[in-house]
Design an enzyme around this catalytic site. Sequence first.
Site, short mmCIF file in Angstrom:
data_model
loop_
_atom_site.label_atom_id
_atom_site.label_comp_id
_atom_site.label_asym_id
_atom_site.label_seq_id
_atom_site.Cartn_x
_atom_site.Cartn_y
_atom_site.Cartn_z
N HIS A 139 0.75 -1.38 0.05
CA HIS A 139 -0.03 0.01 -0.02
C HIS A 139 0.62 1.15 -0.14
O HIS A 139 0.60 2.15 -1.14
CB HIS A 139 -0.84 -0.30 1.42
CG HIS A 139 -1.54 1.22 1.25
ND1 HIS A 139 -1.83 2.35 2.27
CD2 HIS A 139 -2.33 1.72 1.10
CE1 HIS A 139 -2.57 2.68 2.32
NE2 HIS A 139 -2.84 2.89 0.97
N ARG B 202 30.11 -3.72 -16.55
CA ARG B 202 31.45 -3.66 -16.03
C ARG B 202 30.99 -5.15 -14.89
O ARG B 202 30.52 -5.36 -13.48
CB ARG B 202 31.97 -2.81 -14.60
CG ARG B 202 32.55 -1.62 -15.76
CD ARG B 202 32.86 -0.43 -14.42
NE ARG B 202 33.71 0.72 -15.15
CZ ARG B 202 33.39 2.15 -14.99
NH1 ARG B 202 33.05 2.41 -13.84
NH2 ARG B 202 34.55 2.43 -14.58
N ARG C 135 31.46 -6.04 -20.17
CA ARG C 135 33.05 -6.76 -20.18
C ARG C 135 33.67 -7.65 -19.25
O ARG C 135 32.69 -7.56 -18.22
CB ARG C 135 34.08 -5.33 -19.67
CG ARG C 135 35.10 -5.18 -19.69
CD ARG C 135 36.44 -3.71 -19.28
NE ARG C 135 36.04 -3.78 -17.30
CZ ARG C 135 36.76 -3.06 -16.94
NH1 ARG C 135 36.92 -1.73 -18.07
NH2 ARG C 135 36.02 -2.40 -16.04
N GLU D 247 43.71 -0.53 -24.84
CA GLU D 247 43.94 0.63 -22.93
C GLU D 247 46.10 0.22 -23.36
O GLU D 247 45.91 0.28 -21.71
CB GLU D 247 43.41 -0.38 -22.10
CG GLU D 247 43.27 -1.34 -21.88
CD GLU D 247 41.92 -2.13 -21.15
OE1 GLU D 247 41.28 -1.29 -20.49
OE2 GLU D 247 41.44 -3.53 -21.08
N GLY E 74 39.81 2.42 -23.77
CA GLY E 74 40.21 2.68 -22.33
C GLY E 74 40.87 3.94 -22.20
O GLY E 74 42.02 3.52 -21.42
N SER E 75 40.18 4.59 -21.64
CA SER E 75 41.50 6.12 -21.77
C SER E 75 41.69 6.24 -20.65
O SER E 75 43.47 6.12 -20.56
CB SER E 75 40.57 6.97 -22.12
OG SER E 75 39.34 8.20 -20.86
N ASN E 76 41.56 5.43 -19.10
CA ASN E 76 42.70 5.22 -18.39
C ASN E 76 43.45 4.46 -18.24
O ASN E 76 44.96 4.70 -17.80
CB ASN E 76 41.18 5.47 -16.85
CG ASN E 76 40.43 6.13 -16.70
OD1 ASN E 76 40.41 7.39 -16.95
ND2 ASN E 76 39.04 5.95 -15.89
N ASP E 77 43.57 3.79 -18.84
CA ASP E 77 44.41 2.29 -18.65
C ASP E 77 45.22 2.69 -20.08
O ASP E 77 46.31 3.23 -19.66
CB ASP E 77 44.07 1.44 -19.01
CG ASP E 77 43.81 0.60 -17.99
OD1 ASP E 77 44.20 0.81 -16.59
OD2 ASP E 77 43.09 -0.46 -17.07
N CYS F 86 35.23 4.84 -23.67
CA CYS F 86 34.77 4.94 -22.42
C CYS F 86 35.91 5.37 -21.41
O CYS F 86 36.80 5.14 -21.38
CB CYS F 86 34.65 3.03 -22.53
SG CYS F 86 33.50 2.38 -22.86
#
Length: 797
Positions: free
Chosen positions: A418, A508, A576, A678, A699-702, A749
């Site tokens: 409810h 992820r 991934r 990456e 994967g721009s970070n790695d 990403c």
Amino acid sequence: METYIIPFANINMGKLLQVGGKNASLGEMFNNLRPLGIDVPDGFAITIACYQLFLAYNKLYEKLSELLATIDQQTLSNLPQVAKQCRALVENAVLPDVAKQEIIKAYEQLSGTNGNASVAVRSSANAEDSPTASFAGQHDSFLNISGKENLLAAVIKCYVSLFNDRAIKYRIDNGFDHMHVGISVGVQYMVRADKASAGVIFTIEPESGHRNIIYITGAWGLGENVVQGAVDPDEFLVFKPALTQHQQAIIGRKKGRLEQMMIYDESGASGRPVKNVDVPPEKQGRWILRDDEVLQLASWSYEIEKYYGVPMDIEWAKDGITAHIYIVQARPETIHSKKQKRQLYTYKLQKTGKMLCKGEAVGRKIISGRACIIHSLAEADKLEKGDILIADITNPDWNALLRKAVSIVTNRGGRTSHASIVARELGITAIVGTGNATQVISDGQIITVVNAEGDEGYVYEGNIPFEMVAIDLSKVPQTKTKPMLILADPARAFELSGYPAKGVGLLRMEFIINNRILIHPMALVQYDQLPDGPVKATITQMTAGYSNKADYFVSRLAEAIAQVAAAFYPDEVIIRMSDFKTNEYASLVGGTFYEPKEENPMIGFRGASRYYDSRYLPGFGLECRAVLQVRNEMGLTNVKVMIPFCRTLKEAAQVLQTMETFGLKRGENGLQVYVMVEIPSNVILADKFAQLFDGFSIGSNDLTQLTLGLDRDSEIVSHLFDENNEAVTILIKQAIAAAKKAGIKIGLCGQAPSDFPAFSRFLVEQGIDSISFTPDALIRGIENISAAELPAPVLNS
């Protein structure tokens, strides 16, 4: 001669004005959906004409009209007193003999050789269960009514319920003339769900309104506990497209806390026909329905929705004696079916605080306010407009009170309780099923209700600052470059599917494992070899119900992936495969038995190198089984696979071969396999990687950390981390060019395209196919893409 009884066999929607919305719908289903195999218990309707005869016979029209006219329409301050007087008039009135005789005769025919059949007696107003006004919960129903005198008494109680405080207020709020609303009474053969289970179904996802989902919920015993929110029910999510293709359509399930069940009171000791008892221990750990029963209910619900042409709110019950399942009510869903989403609101906490409790989130907002604990309506005056109402449970008598609240928090209940339904109707938030809200929250305490982080809602101490952004969806630009989402929490998938993204560019897997599975996959594969002790005991408890412990991993992972894939279907969802580092894997239950200690896990035993290694190979097999189940058994072929941290061409070939041995073969059933770009080697040998994979995702970070030779987890060198560094952008440019030359898709990403318009322009100029953003950065990212796609201004010479 006027007849006051119509059997279900003679009722359809054309009789709505005679038998009300609920009974008209039951008759319609009884006659037109039973040929499809949908079981509806038999019964009859006592017509609205009988109610009108009752009023005329007892000379109540004028008396009731005069009383109702005295209600203060502005403040409703005298509503309780007026309603009480109205109810007293009806309670003391009598049914005319002609009506009694017809009701008794119909009851005897329905009972047949059973003598005094047990029936459900339900109110059905002529304005009820329409697509615009449900009247749900406004009028009373009575269960396990047996015997002629008890039935006649229950009919008058239904008439009395027309003058409950809540029903009168609902009519005032919705502009209905009190004396023009008539009530029919449905008398329906009682399903012995007290010996089995019952619940509620929405043919739409109740929070987001997603149309591809059927949401089934239920509990042991009669369904009243589910509707009232007295229990936290079991939940099942069913994907309609898979259902129609006869595939495995159950894409999600959640075990409830089923401590109480409503059963018949055979002894009569409670003074009521039904009573609540403790659920036997052997039932508490079991699902209330088998998978085939869930799918049967889903198929019926889908047919009911098709028949009515609108999303439906359905009640079901399983007979514990015959094992048959029945549909006992169906009405149009009235919240999402009339909404047109033109604006999107996003909420984000700016800091956190002390969490007091958590439960199921209803509505997606953050709100702060004063907590007001209400134990009963006798304390109603305590609640002030703008308060957050805290209660054990709510019921329809509280409806007028709830309109003052900006949020509701309850100890008990699920998403069809409810409190949940009223919260959606009022457009406010609720957190239900916390278990302890009334104990851990103090009366008058300032609290913050956070329903912006998926299925779970959290109550924090104090007034915590948050950011709210309103987005006009009609003004979000369309772009040639596909904006996609980076997603970690499947619980947010249905909510986020309303965002202007073209699918999920990065789902992820490791976040799903960390938050939903919690156990190291190798500890499940080698469960029998684990030493006895706390770890094995924990795994035993967490995987109760799974004789094969590895199946726990596969089914939970598959359902999590499927929820995301279903939410965005048919747009692509790129999952991934797991990319935990060894230190992160070690933190899972049982992980310390299997993970080596590394000095720098960031560039150690992670990604592709694990998948074919004997130390993790069986665990990777479970990942593959889950993806295979999602694609081949559930029919969600919009799922693509992505391989992270693949260092060499040989490793790439080994991973693809390993996947194939587990049944996940590139190209089979349309499966596409992407690889993360990456590592500099991925760029240098991009033309050769392109021959092995169907797409790239940068994967721009790695890629930045490995190009610049820095550990992005290190605070000491973090100031050097820069995706705009020329060395990084040269590699990105080369990777995009290689993908274009090979004719495969390439995306990116990362955070940079939303933070830096120039970086977005760079990617667009290189011809990137898609850019994936976190949900909070999506709109800003789309705006940057749009600006980058505009033609450069022509300068006058």
